[in-house]
Motif scaffolding. Structure first.
Motif, short mmCIF file in Angstrom:
data_model
loop_
_atom_site.label_atom_id
_atom_site.label_comp_id
_atom_site.label_asym_id
_atom_site.label_seq_id
_atom_site.Cartn_x
_atom_site.Cartn_y
_atom_site.Cartn_z
N UNK A 136 -27.53 -13.03 139.81
CA UNK A 136 -28.96 -13.11 139.90
C UNK A 136 -29.60 -12.59 141.23
N UNK A 137 -30.52 -12.03 141.43
CA UNK A 137 -31.10 -11.74 143.27
C UNK A 137 -32.94 -11.41 142.68
N UNK A 138 -33.16 -12.66 144.35
CA UNK A 138 -34.32 -12.85 143.82
C UNK A 138 -35.00 -11.31 144.20
N UNK A 139 -34.48 -10.31 144.78
CA UNK A 139 -35.04 -8.65 144.07
C UNK A 139 -33.81 -8.08 143.47
N UNK A 140 -33.97 -7.17 142.57
CA UNK A 140 -33.15 -5.97 142.44
C UNK A 140 -33.72 -5.04 142.48
#
Length: 148
Positions: free
Chosen positions: A95-99
């Motif tokens: 997971x990323x804060x922003x993709x």
């Protein structure tokens, strides 16, 4: 001072585009970002990637192909997919804060003699903009124009 932001680059095989992006970000913004790369179905890093990085004096030591599973459970500030296949299979990714999805040409599938240099140049331009945008002091808040 803020800690470094973690960025994970993902492509299908982690053999060309994502290792190039990892090496480039480490080269152009080592103080601001920790860069990593992985592949959905990893294969060894293409020797032409290492050659083009070497020609431009971009360090590539330690660059090797890694599966997504190597990053299971880790959190990233940014996850950047570099091909349609990796963007479509994002559900299984760390997971990323922003993709961010970039569809970058696969130099391994190109018949152009300078394909790897071309892709590296395109990636460099994208990453310079990324670094500029993501390191701006007002990046955390709403975008606004300064009042006179």
């Amino acid at each position: 001072m803020n800690s470094k932001k973690r960025v994970l680059f993902i492509c299908a095989h982690n053999s060309a585009r994502s290792p190039m992006a990892e090496a480039l970000l480490r080269y152009i913004a080592p103080e601001q970002f920790d860069a990593f790369s992985a592949g959905i179905q990893p294969t060894p890093v293409d020797s032409r990637v290492l050659a083009v990085l070497s020609q431009l004096d971009i360090p590539s030591e330690g660059l090797h192909s890694k599966p997504l599973e190597a990053f299971a459970g880790q959190q990233f500030d940014y996850v950047i997919t570099l091909c349609d296949k990796s963007a479509q299979e994002y559900q299984m990714m760390p997971r990323g804060e922003e993709v961010i999805a970039w569809n970058v040409e696969d130099p391994q599938a190109s018949s152009k003699p300078d394909a790897f240099r071309h892709v590296l140049s395109e990636m460099n331009e994208r990453l310079k903009i990324f670094v500029l945008l993501k390191t701006r002091p007002d990046h955390q808040g709403a975008n606004h124009l300064p009042l006179a």
